[in-house]
Design an enzyme around this catalytic site. Sequence first.
Site, PDB file in Angstrom:
ATOM      1  N   ASP A  28      -3.048   5.535  13.413  1.00  0.00           N
ATOM      2  CA  ASP A  28      -2.816   6.407  14.570  1.00  0.00           C
ATOM      3  C   ASP A  28      -1.773   5.775  15.494  1.00  0.00           C
ATOM      4  OD1 ASP A  28      -3.105   8.545  16.230  1.00  0.00           O
ATOM      5  OD2 ASP A  28      -5.079   8.017  16.982  1.00  0.00           O
ATOM      6  N   HIS A  45       6.664   8.478  12.272  1.00  0.00           N
ATOM      7  CA  HIS A  45       5.996   8.547  10.968  1.00  0.00           C
ATOM      8  C   HIS A  45       6.768   7.717   9.931  1.00  0.00           C
ATOM      9  CE1 HIS A  45       3.223  11.372  12.571  1.00  0.00           C
ATOM     10  NE2 HIS A  45       4.076  12.375  12.673  1.00  0.00           N
ATOM     11  N   LEU A 139      -5.538  -3.254  -7.019  1.00  0.00           N
ATOM     12  CA  LEU A 139      -5.969  -2.517  -5.824  1.00  0.00           C
ATOM     13  C   LEU A 139      -6.137  -1.022  -6.120  1.00  0.00           C
ATOM     14  CD1 LEU A 139      -6.330  -2.488  -2.667  1.00  0.00           C
ATOM     15  CD2 LEU A 139      -3.875  -2.015  -2.536  1.00  0.00           C
TER      16      LEU A 139
HETATM   17  C1  FPP Z   1      -1.132   9.595  13.375  1.00  0.00           C
HETATM   18  O1  FPP Z   1      -0.152   9.397  14.339  1.00  0.00           O
HETATM   19  C2  FPP Z   1      -0.589   9.544  12.030  1.00  0.00           C
HETATM   20  C3  FPP Z   1      -0.540  10.606  11.173  1.00  0.00           C
HETATM   21  C4  FPP Z   1      -1.017  11.943  11.547  1.00  0.00           C
HETATM   22  C5  FPP Z   1      -0.008  10.527   9.838  1.00  0.00           C
HETATM   23  C6  FPP Z   1       0.114   9.195   9.200  1.00  0.00           C
HETATM   24  C7  FPP Z   1       1.273   9.255   8.300  1.00  0.00           C
HETATM   25  C8  FPP Z   1       2.135   8.254   8.014  1.00  0.00           C
HETATM   26  C9  FPP Z   1       1.936   6.887   8.480  1.00  0.00           C
HETATM   27  C10 FPP Z   1       3.364   8.500   7.211  1.00  0.00           C
HETATM   28  C11 FPP Z   1       3.279   9.387   6.007  1.00  0.00           C
HETATM   29  C12 FPP Z   1       2.256   8.977   5.018  1.00  0.00           C
HETATM   30  C13 FPP Z   1       2.465   8.502   3.776  1.00  0.00           C
HETATM   31  C14 FPP Z   1       1.319   8.175   2.944  1.00  0.00           C
HETATM   32  C15 FPP Z   1       3.804   8.262   3.217  1.00  0.00           C
HETATM   33  P1  FPP Z   1       0.053  10.518  15.452  1.00  0.00           P
HETATM   34  O2  FPP Z   1       1.224  11.350  15.057  1.00  0.00           O
HETATM   35  O3  FPP Z   1      -1.194  11.303  15.668  1.00  0.00           O
HETATM   36  O4  FPP Z   1       0.379   9.635  16.698  1.00  0.00           O
HETATM   37  P2  FPP Z   1       0.081   9.952  18.226  1.00  0.00           P
HETATM   38  O5  FPP Z   1      -1.420  10.058  18.371  1.00  0.00           O
HETATM   39  O6  FPP Z   1       0.646   8.787  18.939  1.00  0.00           O
HETATM   40  O7  FPP Z   1       0.780  11.235  18.557  1.00  0.00           O
END
Ligand code: FPP
Length: 245
Positions: A28, A45, A139
């Site tokens: 997150d 991201h 893994l």
């Molecule tokens: C939360 O941050 C994260 C996500 C909703 C997605 C996680 C995805 C990735 C790390 C990249 C893509 C994944 C792969 C497997 C290649 P948020 O956007 O909710 O952050 P915020 O709460 O600060 O807005």
Amino acid sequence: MSSKSPRDPLLSQIDQSKLPVHIAIIMDGNGRWAKKRHFGRIRGHREGVQAIRNVIKLCVKLAIPYLTLFAFSSENWNRPSEEVNALWNLLSEFLKKEMALLKKNHIRLNAIGRLQHIPDHAKQKIDWAMKETCSHTGLFFTLALNYGARDEIVDAVNQLLQISGSQPISVTEKMIRDHLYTRNMPDPDLLIRTSGEKRLSNFLLWQLSYSELVFTETLWPDFKDTDLAHAIIEYQKRHRRYGRV
Ligand code: FPP
């Protein structure tokens, strides 16, 4: 691979005899990371993908058997379509680019969630990556995609109802467990959530019943080896009681 680097004092504090078997992570803070730098959310991201690579490498180094990452929740469809598309594109790109890493380290890719509803290009890449790595014994790396824990429990119950047909059944805990998406893996020992939020957000609700929860202020794109090491060290200090005294 060696189990720890003598050059890293933090890694050497990890007790190799008490490693978690299964680490699950709610990644997150990508959006906040980007906002702090006046970038668009998608850039956050993209940086988050680099953090995924680092975590995989450290789990391999420590010989952690299972790693599960919450990559796309069943609620994430409510984001702007540009962001949703970018996330699926990042996933496809990641699987294509990182196949060499998966193969080199004998990592087996797995995916959980309502995979039937994800975009075709991403579904094809996942199917391909799972097939390419299905014989790997290193893994066991699971991506939760279009995943919601309540959906998972509903799907398990519906499968049981289908199996029972018109016969009334008495459902046991084992029957539910055996029909969850995670039936082929142990429950997480350690759940990490980044960015300071202290919620489970519909992630592995059944499986996290006895897990140790570690929350860190670090935003996911900033999550480094040291953050994972700190979380494991914190986990190793906990006394897991499973309801006993
Ligand atoms: C939360 O941050 C994260 C996500 C909703 C997605 C996680 C995805 C990735 C790390 C990249 C893509 C994944 C792969 C497997 C290649 P948020 O956007 O909710 O952050 P915020 O709460 O600060 O807005």
